[in-house]
Design an enzyme around this catalytic site. Structure first.
Site, PDB file in Angstrom:
ATOM      1  N   ARG A  23      54.356  37.897  25.005  1.00 21.03           N
ATOM      2  CA  ARG A  23      53.573  37.243  26.074  1.00 21.03           C
ATOM      3  C   ARG A  23      52.109  37.123  25.674  1.00 21.03           C
ATOM      4  O   ARG A  23      51.440  36.138  25.986  1.00 21.03           O
ATOM      5  CB  ARG A  23      53.685  38.056  27.373  1.00 21.03           C
ATOM      6  CG  ARG A  23      55.045  37.918  28.032  1.00 21.03           C
ATOM      7  CD  ARG A  23      55.236  38.979  29.107  1.00 21.03           C
ATOM      8  NE  ARG A  23      54.173  38.969  30.079  1.00 21.03           N
ATOM      9  CZ  ARG A  23      53.717  40.055  30.718  1.00 21.03           C
ATOM     10  NH1 ARG A  23      54.246  41.235  30.477  1.00 21.03           N
ATOM     11  NH2 ARG A  23      52.760  39.956  31.593  1.00 21.03           N
TER      12      ARG A  23
ATOM     13  N   LYS B  40      58.131  50.603  33.114  1.00 23.71           N
ATOM     14  CA  LYS B  40      57.661  51.835  32.463  1.00 23.71           C
ATOM     15  C   LYS B  40      57.486  52.959  33.478  1.00 23.71           C
ATOM     16  O   LYS B  40      57.829  54.105  33.219  1.00 23.71           O
ATOM     17  CB  LYS B  40      56.338  51.562  31.736  1.00 23.71           C
ATOM     18  CG  LYS B  40      56.548  50.698  30.480  1.00 23.71           C
ATOM     19  CD  LYS B  40      55.257  50.234  29.858  1.00 23.71           C
ATOM     20  CE  LYS B  40      54.608  49.135  30.647  1.00 23.71           C
ATOM     21  NZ  LYS B  40      53.625  48.311  29.956  1.00 23.71           N
TER      22      LYS B  40
ATOM     23  N   SER C 127      56.800  44.448  34.030  1.00 23.56           N
ATOM     24  CA  SER C 127      56.359  45.180  32.842  1.00 23.56           C
ATOM     25  C   SER C 127      55.833  46.561  33.235  1.00 23.56           C
ATOM     26  O   SER C 127      56.259  47.591  32.691  1.00 23.56           O
ATOM     27  CB  SER C 127      55.261  44.349  32.148  1.00 23.56           C
ATOM     28  OG  SER C 127      54.559  45.112  31.209  1.00 23.56           O
TER      29      SER C 127
ATOM     30  N   HIS D 276      49.071  54.649  38.614  1.00 18.02           N
ATOM     31  CA  HIS D 276      48.878  53.651  37.561  1.00 18.02           C
ATOM     32  C   HIS D 276      47.748  52.722  37.978  1.00 18.02           C
ATOM     33  O   HIS D 276      47.724  52.239  39.112  1.00 18.02           O
ATOM     34  CB  HIS D 276      50.155  52.831  37.339  1.00 18.02           C
ATOM     35  CG  HIS D 276      49.964  51.767  36.305  1.00 18.02           C
ATOM     36  ND1 HIS D 276      50.047  52.037  34.954  1.00 18.02           N
ATOM     37  CD2 HIS D 276      49.631  50.459  36.412  1.00 18.02           C
ATOM     38  CE1 HIS D 276      49.795  50.928  34.284  1.00 18.02           C
ATOM     39  NE2 HIS D 276      49.533  49.954  35.148  1.00 18.02           N
TER      40      HIS D 276
ATOM     41  N   ASP E 262      60.141  46.042  27.055  1.00 16.63           N
ATOM     42  CA  ASP E 262      58.812  45.635  27.511  1.00 16.63           C
ATOM     43  C   ASP E 262      57.823  45.590  26.354  1.00 16.63           C
ATOM     44  O   ASP E 262      56.948  44.718  26.324  1.00 16.63           O
ATOM     45  CB  ASP E 262      58.292  46.569  28.605  1.00 16.63           C
ATOM     46  CG  ASP E 262      56.888  46.155  29.017  1.00 16.63           C
ATOM     47  OD1 ASP E 262      56.755  45.025  29.524  1.00 16.63           O
ATOM     48  OD2 ASP E 262      55.937  46.908  28.778  1.00 16.63           O
TER      49      ASP E 262
END
Ligand code: URA
Length: 429
Positions: free
Chosen positions: A173, A192, A188, A86, A166
């Site tokens: 947010r 995931k 967050s 990621h 999320d």
């Protein structure tokens, strides 16, 4: 059965700097997702967290509570190691396009759930959608089938049931100035990634003016928090801190980034792209139990390219089809001779976005051919009158706006700049 709480008590506790209990966290996340906690209450709680933070146990419970609002995928039946990467997002960051098939070419399953671009950073799915026929929306069953097959790699959109809390919280947010908060970003992203079902995870945490985290100390804290969250949830997690002051590679856009990914998959491409792809692949392969695997050779000998073609075909794409091209282009030339000392990632990202490569609201159309090509990277020599940037756009008004943005993006000096490291640090569990 969750113990009942009063939302106002939970907000008050965090407002006054107290740690929330696991039961309070589970209750508030679950009731926010079902609509029983009002958005204004969750906004107040997010701001209290922004101001007063959360400790390690609170962040872990918050992340678990978000995972529990949806399904957690499970690839343990595949019979092969799984690994995923990621990135916290940067300009010209097309690493996923090379890394996913590269790692899969060694027999590791790579379930890469990716997103779309918003603002100045691009999205992997937008880039791949420039390949004719390619589909981002695979169901969980189809993705599992591809991972189980010889292809072993998917890049697809996350399903709606992956940490739905999320999705709601992130949108809230975004409009309440509570995005750039380490506990909320870490929970967050990791909710995931943990729900996605990979056993091994490498995080590319970007630092610099083209990234979310501008300061190395903040990026390191984010990396440490995410590595701890992954480890606590049973996902082997590591992070690399990488510089995002200048764009990665020479192409920023959609189709032109795919073009550059193909060069890199064929053993060429800009040195920074190859360096980061190989560094991340080494981490993933080592974690998947293959410390001897040689990703650099797999880029040079066609192994990674074969894997890429198979991955694109498995999702309906034609890897040999011509890529979309923008209708118009313009060049920006160097006004003096010297060395390129700096290229501002943020300005190039914004220029590509203005050219039409990105969107300013979710769901807006983008131009697949739009973007910016950088003809000389930082450190390279340039003569007055040489082309520095080419901008591609479908509309001349967009071309002009992008050219205006780029006018001050590069700095040319008489002396060559000192080389800067791309990988700044490594954070292990
Ligand atoms: N990316 C995410 O998924 N969540 C954040 O909070 C920030 C970046």
């Amino acid at each position: 059965m969750l113990q009942t709480h009063d939302t106002v008590d939970i907000i008050r506790a965090k407002r006054d700097g107290r740690a929330l209990t696991p039961s309070q966290i589970a209750w508030v996340i679950s009731h926010y997702t079902s609509g029983e906690v009002a958005p204004e209450q969750m906004s107040a709680l997010a701001m209290a967290i922004f101001l007063n933070g959360m400790d390690r146990a609170e962040i872990a419970h918050w992340t678990q509570a978000m995972i529990q609002t949806g399904t957690r995928l499970d690839y343990s039946g595949l019979g092969k190691a799984t690994a995923d990467k990621h990135s916290t997002g940067g300009v010209g960051d097309k690493i996923t396009l090379m890394l996913t098939p590269l790692v899969a070419s060694f027999g590791v399953a790579v379930p890469q759930l990716s997103g779309r671009g918003l603002g100045h950073t691009g999205g992997t799915l937008d880039k791949l959608e420039s390949i004719p026929g390619w589909r981002a929306d695979l169901g969980a069953k189809e993705a599992y089938g591809i991972l189980a097959s010889e292809v072993g790699a998917v890049i697809c959109a996350a399903g709606a049931d992956l940490a739905p809390a999320d999705k709601l919280l992130y949108a809230l947010r975004d409009v309440t100035a509570t995005v750039d908060c380490v506990p909320l970003i870490a929970s967050s992203i990791m909710s995931k990634k943990i729900a996605e079902g990979t056993a091994n995870l490498v995080l590319d945490v970007k630092v610099g003016r083209g990234a979310f985290m501008k300061e190395e100390s903040q990026a390191k804290l984010l990396a440490r928090t995410m590595v701890d969250l992954g480890s606590d949830a049973g996902v082997a997690t590591r992070a690399l801190l990488t510089r995002m002051d200048v764009p990665l590679g020479c192409c920023v856009g959609n189709a032109i980034e795919v073009e550059e990914a193909l060069e890199t998959l064929g053993g060429g491409g800009p040195a920074d792209l190859r360096e980061l792809t190989v560094a991340l692949a080494r981490e993933m392969l080592e974690m998947a139990g293959l410390p001897e695997a040689d990703p650099a050779t797999a880029l040079d000998n066609g192994q990674a390219m074969d894997s890429y073609r198979a991955m694109i075909r498995a999702q309906g794409g034609d890897p040999a089809a011509p890529l979309p091209q923008a209708r118009e282009s313009a060049q920006l030339k160097a006004s003096q001779s010297g060395f390129v000392a700096d290229i501002d990632a943020m300005e190039v990202g914004v220029a590509a976005w203005r050219a039409g490569a990105g969107r300013d609201r979710p769901g807006a159309d983008i131009s697949l051919g739009a973007g910016v090509r950088i003809h000389r990277q930082v450190g390279q020599e340039i003569m007055a009158g040489d082309v520095l940037f080419t901008v591609y756009a479908d509309k001349s008004a967009r071309l002009e706006r992008a050219m205006d943005t780029l006018a001050s993006a590069a700095t040319i000096t008489a002396e060559a700049p000192l080389p800067q490291a791309l990988v700044l640090d490594r954070v292990l569990a």
